[in-house]
Enzyme design. Structure first.
Site, PDB file in Angstrom:
ATOM      1  N   PHE A  52     -41.273  33.269 115.325  1.00 52.63           N
ATOM      2  CA  PHE A  52     -41.176  33.068 116.777  1.00 52.63           C
ATOM      3  C   PHE A  52     -40.542  34.326 117.399  1.00 52.63           C
ATOM      4  O   PHE A  52     -39.595  34.876 116.860  1.00 52.63           O
ATOM      5  CB  PHE A  52     -40.293  31.846 117.081  1.00 52.63           C
ATOM      6  CG  PHE A  52     -40.637  31.165 118.369  1.00 52.63           C
ATOM      7  CD1 PHE A  52     -41.462  30.044 118.394  1.00 52.63           C
ATOM      8  CD2 PHE A  52     -40.153  31.648 119.572  1.00 52.63           C
ATOM      9  CE1 PHE A  52     -41.782  29.416 119.587  1.00 52.63           C
ATOM     10  CE2 PHE A  52     -40.468  31.042 120.763  1.00 52.63           C
ATOM     11  CZ  PHE A  52     -41.290  29.916 120.778  1.00 52.63           C
ATOM     12  N   HIS A 118     -32.767  23.074 125.316  1.00 56.48           N
ATOM     13  CA  HIS A 118     -31.573  22.796 124.500  1.00 56.48           C
ATOM     14  C   HIS A 118     -31.145  24.055 123.730  1.00 56.48           C
ATOM     15  O   HIS A 118     -30.770  23.981 122.564  1.00 56.48           O
ATOM     16  CB  HIS A 118     -31.819  21.652 123.503  1.00 56.48           C
ATOM     17  CG  HIS A 118     -32.481  20.456 124.105  1.00 56.48           C
ATOM     18  ND1 HIS A 118     -31.977  19.802 125.214  1.00 56.48           N
ATOM     19  CD2 HIS A 118     -33.614  19.801 123.784  1.00 56.48           C
ATOM     20  CE1 HIS A 118     -32.768  18.798 125.526  1.00 56.48           C
ATOM     21  NE2 HIS A 118     -33.775  18.781 124.688  1.00 56.48           N
ATOM     22  N   ARG A 157     -31.384  45.029 121.753  1.00 56.24           N
ATOM     23  CA  ARG A 157     -30.695  44.803 120.467  1.00 56.24           C
ATOM     24  C   ARG A 157     -31.625  44.963 119.264  1.00 56.24           C
ATOM     25  O   ARG A 157     -31.198  44.796 118.123  1.00 56.24           O
ATOM     26  CB  ARG A 157     -30.068  43.402 120.467  1.00 56.24           C
ATOM     27  CG  ARG A 157     -28.862  43.308 121.399  1.00 56.24           C
ATOM     28  CD  ARG A 157     -28.531  41.899 121.808  1.00 56.24           C
ATOM     29  NE  ARG A 157     -27.364  41.854 122.675  1.00 56.24           N
ATOM     30  CZ  ARG A 157     -27.363  42.192 123.972  1.00 56.24           C
ATOM     31  NH1 ARG A 157     -28.464  42.630 124.555  1.00 56.24           N
ATOM     32  NH2 ARG A 157     -26.255  42.136 124.694  1.00 56.24           N
TER      33      ARG A 157
HETATM   34  C1  DLZ Z   1     -39.842  25.893 119.821  1.00 54.36           C
HETATM   35  C2  DLZ Z   1     -39.062  27.165 119.926  1.00 54.36           C
HETATM   36  C3  DLZ Z   1     -38.667  27.649 121.190  1.00 54.36           C
HETATM   37  C4  DLZ Z   1     -38.984  26.933 122.436  1.00 54.36           C
HETATM   38  N1  DLZ Z   1     -37.977  28.787 121.306  1.00 54.36           N
HETATM   39  C5  DLZ Z   1     -37.671  29.503 120.187  1.00 54.36           C
HETATM   40  C6  DLZ Z   1     -36.967  30.721 120.277  1.00 54.36           C
HETATM   41  O1  DLZ Z   1     -36.609  31.222 121.337  1.00 54.36           O
HETATM   42  N2  DLZ Z   1     -36.695  31.393 119.109  1.00 54.36           N
HETATM   43  C7  DLZ Z   1     -37.066  30.895 117.876  1.00 54.36           C
HETATM   44  O2  DLZ Z   1     -36.776  31.544 116.871  1.00 54.36           O
HETATM   45  N3  DLZ Z   1     -37.741  29.743 117.791  1.00 54.36           N
HETATM   46  C8  DLZ Z   1     -38.055  29.046 118.881  1.00 54.36           C
HETATM   47  N4  DLZ Z   1     -38.752  27.870 118.790  1.00 54.36           N
HETATM   48  C9  DLZ Z   1     -39.214  27.430 117.453  1.00 54.36           C
HETATM   49  C10 DLZ Z   1     -38.146  26.618 116.678  1.00 54.36           C
HETATM   50  O3  DLZ Z   1     -37.161  27.471 116.156  1.00 54.36           O
HETATM   51  C11 DLZ Z   1     -38.808  25.839 115.518  1.00 54.36           C
HETATM   52  O4  DLZ Z   1     -39.543  26.730 114.730  1.00 54.36           O
HETATM   53  C12 DLZ Z   1     -39.749  24.764 116.002  1.00 54.36           C
HETATM   54  O5  DLZ Z   1     -39.086  23.881 116.866  1.00 54.36           O
HETATM   55  C13 DLZ Z   1     -40.324  23.959 114.816  1.00 54.36           C
HETATM   56  O6  DLZ Z   1     -39.287  23.287 114.118  1.00 54.36           O
END
Ligand code: DLZ
Length: 185
Positions: A52, A118, A157
């Site tokens: 992500f 959240h 960063r």
């Molecule tokens: C779902 C989600 C969101 C909305 N934002 C981030 C983020 O900013 N950074 C990140 O590393 N991961 C995000 N995720 C994914 C969640 O960490 C997770 O992979 C999913 O909710 C599946 O469990």
């Protein structure tokens, strides 16, 4: 009962002897202090990196990898594990740590407040999970998860104005792996 005045009991300390005492204390502290070396040769590392916000986490990964190689780690002693998002980092880090094959784990991710419902709960959970894995397995974990309000802050960063937190996490992992060897002897 007669009390001796304080001035009569204590010898005056000359400025020179005061300086000598300070120097001795400094030397003693230096001898007693242990810090891990920044030498990665012979050490094994696991890198857990979230997909992500890959634009950012890829930059953290490259820099962490570079930091390990520059410090003497061998390519074959570094394993990279990709997970969907930062939320999955702690469980993957723990699985790696429990294999007993790694001297340190480097955790890389990028949580953006704007993207994440959240946000504070997730940040706390990821931070707590990584810390708990480190404490319960005894394997040092470096925290290279960016927690930023904006993408711009994250870019800063990940190689721009504020250095690269992936590189810093790699150095922390090397230092802690060596420190663990030194202080657990
Ligand atoms: C779902 C989600 C969101 C909305 N934002 C981030 C983020 O900013 N950074 C990140 O590393 N991961 C995000 N995720 C994914 C969640 O960490 C997770 O992979 C999913 O909710 C599946 O469990």
């Amino acid at each position: 009962m007669l009390h001796t005045p304080l001035s009569a009991r204590t010898k005056p300390i000359s400025p020179q002897s005061h300086r000598d005492t300070e120097k001795n204390t400094e030397a003693k502290i230096r001898l007693k202090t242990h810090a891990g070396k920044l030498d990665a040769s012979g050490l094994h590392f696991g890198i857990v990196v979230a997909r992500f916000n890959e634009f950012i986490t890829d930059r953290l990964l490259r820099s962490a990898y570079d930091g390990l190689l520059r410090s003497g780690a061998k390519d074959q002693d570094i394993n990279i594990i990709r997970v969907p998002g930062s939320f999955e980092i702690p469980s993957a880090a723990r699985t790696l740590a429990e294999t007993g094959k790694y001297d340190a784990i480097i955790c890389l991710g990028c949580l953006l407040r704007g993207d994440t419902a959240h946000y504070d709960v997730i940040v706390n959970e990821v931070t707590r999970g990584i810390g708990q894995s480190a404490q319960e397995t005894g394997v040092p974990h470096a925290f290279g998860v960016l927690t930023c309000d904006t993408l711009e802050q994250a870019i800063d960063r990940a190689g721009l104005k504020m250095g690269n937190k992936g590189f810093e996490a790699a150095l922390a992992a090397i230092e802690m792996a060596n420190l663990k060897k030194t202080i657990s002897r």
